[in-house]
Design a protein around this motif. Structure first.
Motif, PDB file in Angstrom:
ATOM      1  N   ARG A 125       2.808   2.613  -7.181  1.00 37.33           N
ATOM      2  CA  ARG A 125       2.334   1.514  -8.167  1.00 37.33           C
ATOM      3  C   ARG A 125       2.977   1.416  -9.534  1.00 37.33           C
ATOM      4  O   ARG A 125       3.727   2.440 -10.080  1.00 37.33           O
ATOM      5  CB  ARG A 125       0.753   1.926  -8.429  1.00 37.33           C
ATOM      6  CG  ARG A 125      -0.016   1.888  -7.181  1.00 37.33           C
ATOM      7  CD  ARG A 125      -1.512   1.877  -7.332  1.00 37.33           C
ATOM      8  NE  ARG A 125      -2.055   2.928  -7.838  1.00 37.33           N
ATOM      9  CZ  ARG A 125      -3.323   3.051  -8.383  1.00 37.33           C
ATOM     10  NH1 ARG A 125      -4.080   2.236  -8.483  1.00 37.33           N
ATOM     11  NH2 ARG A 125      -3.666   4.500  -8.706  1.00 37.33           N
ATOM     12  N   GLU A 160      -5.594  -6.739 -16.676  1.00 36.06           N
ATOM     13  CA  GLU A 160      -6.548  -6.901 -15.900  1.00 36.06           C
ATOM     14  C   GLU A 160      -7.149  -8.429 -15.929  1.00 36.06           C
ATOM     15  O   GLU A 160      -7.731  -8.992 -15.196  1.00 36.06           O
ATOM     16  CB  GLU A 160      -7.871  -6.016 -16.243  1.00 36.06           C
ATOM     17  CG  GLU A 160      -7.673  -4.797 -15.709  1.00 36.06           C
ATOM     18  CD  GLU A 160      -8.800  -3.699 -16.134  1.00 36.06           C
ATOM     19  OE1 GLU A 160      -9.280  -2.968 -14.924  1.00 36.06           O
ATOM     20  OE2 GLU A 160      -9.342  -3.464 -17.179  1.00 36.06           O
ATOM     21  N   LYS A 169       0.812  -1.304  -0.020  1.00 30.74           N
ATOM     22  CA  LYS A 169      -0.197  -0.036  -0.064  1.00 30.74           C
ATOM     23  C   LYS A 169       0.631   1.341   0.022  1.00 30.74           C
ATOM     24  O   LYS A 169       0.421   2.427  -0.395  1.00 30.74           O
ATOM     25  CB  LYS A 169      -0.834   0.168   0.977  1.00 30.74           C
ATOM     26  CG  LYS A 169      -1.999  -1.076   0.963  1.00 30.74           C
ATOM     27  CD  LYS A 169      -2.893  -0.951   2.444  1.00 30.74           C
ATOM     28  CE  LYS A 169      -4.150  -2.190   2.163  1.00 30.74           C
ATOM     29  NZ  LYS A 169      -5.114  -1.893   3.467  1.00 30.74           N
ATOM     30  N   TYR A 221      -3.038  -2.439 -20.371  1.00 32.21           N
ATOM     31  CA  TYR A 221      -3.905  -2.358 -18.981  1.00 32.21           C
ATOM     32  C   TYR A 221      -5.040  -3.442 -19.040  1.00 32.21           C
ATOM     33  O   TYR A 221      -5.171  -4.187 -17.912  1.00 32.21           O
ATOM     34  CB  TYR A 221      -4.215  -0.962 -18.407  1.00 32.21           C
ATOM     35  CG  TYR A 221      -4.780  -0.999 -17.189  1.00 32.21           C
ATOM     36  CD1 TYR A 221      -4.078  -1.055 -15.861  1.00 32.21           C
ATOM     37  CD2 TYR A 221      -6.145  -0.843 -16.912  1.00 32.21           C
ATOM     38  CE1 TYR A 221      -4.316  -1.108 -14.656  1.00 32.21           C
ATOM     39  CE2 TYR A 221      -6.788  -0.914 -15.625  1.00 32.21           C
ATOM     40  CZ  TYR A 221      -6.031  -1.005 -14.520  1.00 32.21           C
ATOM     41  OH  TYR A 221      -6.494  -1.087 -13.349  1.00 32.21           O
ATOM     42  N   PRO A 232      -4.552  -9.980  -7.169  1.00 33.01           N
ATOM     43  CA  PRO A 232      -5.105  -8.514  -7.095  1.00 33.01           C
ATOM     44  C   PRO A 232      -4.236  -7.531  -8.050  1.00 33.01           C
ATOM     45  O   PRO A 232      -3.184  -7.924  -8.368  1.00 33.01           O
ATOM     46  CB  PRO A 232      -4.770  -7.953  -5.646  1.00 33.01           C
ATOM     47  CG  PRO A 232      -3.767  -8.919  -5.287  1.00 33.01           C
ATOM     48  CD  PRO A 232      -3.815 -10.305  -5.946  1.00 33.01           C
ATOM     49  N   ILE A 233      -4.955  -6.599  -8.672  1.00 36.76           N
ATOM     50  CA  ILE A 233      -4.165  -5.701  -9.427  1.00 36.76           C
ATOM     51  C   ILE A 233      -4.043  -4.233  -8.800  1.00 36.76           C
ATOM     52  O   ILE A 233      -3.791  -3.177  -9.664  1.00 36.76           O
ATOM     53  CB  ILE A 233      -4.740  -5.802 -10.869  1.00 36.76           C
ATOM     54  CG1 ILE A 233      -3.939  -5.243 -11.974  1.00 36.76           C
ATOM     55  CG2 ILE A 233      -5.835  -4.965 -10.816  1.00 36.76           C
ATOM     56  CD1 ILE A 233      -4.180  -5.496 -13.396  1.00 36.76           C
ATOM     57  N   ASP A 234      -4.263  -4.015  -7.645  1.00 38.23           N
ATOM     58  CA  ASP A 234      -4.455  -2.799  -6.992  1.00 38.23           C
ATOM     59  C   ASP A 234      -2.884  -2.028  -7.349  1.00 38.23           C
ATOM     60  O   ASP A 234      -2.900  -0.956  -7.150  1.00 38.23           O
ATOM     61  CB  ASP A 234      -4.585  -2.977  -5.407  1.00 38.23           C
ATOM     62  CG  ASP A 234      -6.092  -3.474  -5.340  1.00 38.23           C
ATOM     63  OD1 ASP A 234      -6.880  -3.413  -6.191  1.00 38.23           O
ATOM     64  OD2 ASP A 234      -6.312  -3.876  -4.188  1.00 38.23           O
ATOM     65  N   GLY A 235      -1.856  -2.934  -7.426  1.00 38.57           N
ATOM     66  CA  GLY A 235      -0.583  -2.201  -7.535  1.00 38.57           C
ATOM     67  C   GLY A 235      -0.177  -1.669  -8.779  1.00 38.57           C
ATOM     68  O   GLY A 235       0.862  -1.524  -8.945  1.00 38.57           O
ATOM     69  N   GLU A 263      -1.299   0.905 -11.884  1.00 37.31           N
ATOM     70  CA  GLU A 263      -1.780   2.099 -12.375  1.00 37.31           C
ATOM     71  C   GLU A 263      -2.245   2.285 -13.902  1.00 37.31           C
ATOM     72  O   GLU A 263      -0.941   2.405 -14.603  1.00 37.31           O
ATOM     73  CB  GLU A 263      -1.304   3.515 -11.455  1.00 37.31           C
ATOM     74  CG  GLU A 263      -1.789   4.649 -12.006  1.00 37.31           C
ATOM     75  CD  GLU A 263      -0.965   5.680 -11.569  1.00 37.31           C
ATOM     76  OE1 GLU A 263      -1.334   7.104 -11.962  1.00 37.31           O
ATOM     77  OE2 GLU A 263      -0.344   5.569 -10.828  1.00 37.31           O
TER      78      GLU A 263
END
Length: 343
Positions: A220, A279, A216, A275, A288-291, A293
């Motif tokens: 990113r 996904e 977090k 991107y 997860p792909i939160d990292g 952007e």
């Protein structure tokens, strides 16, 4: 003429070349009519190997494409009826770092190969790229005869390679030997790879895995969410190369080659940004792909390599020849390919 024809595939150890050799050897309905030979350089083998499906892979002959006498000797020894020229420096960033070496392979060697094929009445299929077009918004889809305008050196060298190949066959046009040069443009490719970095699509798996480990508080990873891509499977391109060869040889042998197009284009209709591909990979792998952007800014004006926005290729010319332009579903193929890696 013998019913057994030889096809020679340059760059046969690469991402596309491997599938082109397999298409001629195993997947074509009339595969018994082909003797398949491949060429390579650093990865050439002295004897056939066995593929994962238990079938022997074609022999890979060592060939230095910068040496005209080696090319000439190979053509005279194996007497191919068809040559599919896959060998190239196809990485835009690497091209910029070695412009002279790239020109020698993508342009000069292609021209030499074309001249020697034309002198021997050989059908040459030259693999080119959608990057010969500018890709400006609103211009795509591009027809084979549309105005070209590459935005980077890679596209320039492949376009110059097209001109060199077609020019050599044009010069030899009156020799009556039945040779013919045809360009086949393709977009970004994916498929079975020995390493993920063989493909600009496959390698995104590594980006997804890296993004999954971003904390977090960490910065990113930025991923392009601007340029439109039409990822096309190498197996489908291999099939089209075979079908083009069969169709063109039949016309040449009937003395009816004058109406054959000299430039063809093949592409999937599946449309993604990089991107969006990430996904999809993240969803399949359960990561997860939160990292990561999405970057919608487009090209950095200071970057040495400028990539086009949308170079979607029309397949009209292939359709008019009656050649199947269907492709594998991008998401479906990757769901099968990555099933063993899902956590």
């Amino acid at each position: 003429m013998s019913s057994k024809k030889t096809v020679l595939v340059t760059g046969a150890t690469g991402l596309l070349g491997r599938q082109v050799t397999r298409a001629f050897a195993y997947y074509a309905p009339d595969s018994d009519s082909w003797t398949v030979k491949g060429t390579g350089f650093s990865r050439a083998s002295s004897s056939p190997k066995t593929a994962s499906d238990g079938k022997p892979t074609p022999e890979i002959l060592k060939l230095d494409l910068s040496n005209p006498s080696e090319i000439e000797s190979l053509l005279d020894t194996h007497q191919p009826r068809v040559v599919v020229h896959c060998a190239a420096n196809r990485y835009p960033d690497k091209v910029d770092k070695d412009p002279e070496g790239t020109k020698k392979l993508n342009v000069e060697a292609s021209g030499t190969l074309a001249r020697l094929c034309a002198e021997r009445g050989i059908l040459l299929v030259y693999i080119s790229t959608d990057y010969v077009f500018s890709g400006k918004p609103g211009e795509a889809p591009y027809e084979a005869g549309d105005q070209t305008g590459p935005t980077n050196l890679y596209g320039v060298t492949k376009l110059d390679g097209e001109k060199a190949v077609l020019g050599e066959f044009e010069k030899a046009g009156g020799n009556g030997k039945g040779g013919f040069g045809v360009v086949l443009r393709v977009p970004i490719l994916y498929g079975q790879a020995e390493r993920t970095d063989e493909s600009a699509v496959n390698v995104l798996i590594e980006s997804v895995k890296k993004a999954a480990g971003v904390g977090k508080e960490d910065k990113r990873i930025k991923m392009d969410h601007w340029a439109l891509r039409y990822p096309t499977n190498t197996e489908d391109v291999g099939r089209v190369c075979h079908d083009v060869a069969v169709h063109y040889l039949a016309a040449i042998e009937k003395g009816d080659s004058s109406a054959l197009p000299k430039i063809l284009q093949f592409s999937s209709e599946d449309k993604y940004t990089k991107y969006e591909i990430c996904e999809l990979f993240a969803e399949i792998l359960g990561l997860p792909i939160d990292g990561m952007e999405p970057n919608t800014e487009g090209n950095d004006p200071n970057a040495s390599v400028q990539r086009p926005y949308d170079c979607h290729l029309s397949t009209r010319a292939l359709k008019e020849l009656g050649i199947d332009v269907s492709t594998q579903d991008f998401g479906g193929w990757w769901r099968r390919e990555l099933r063993a890696f899902r956590k």
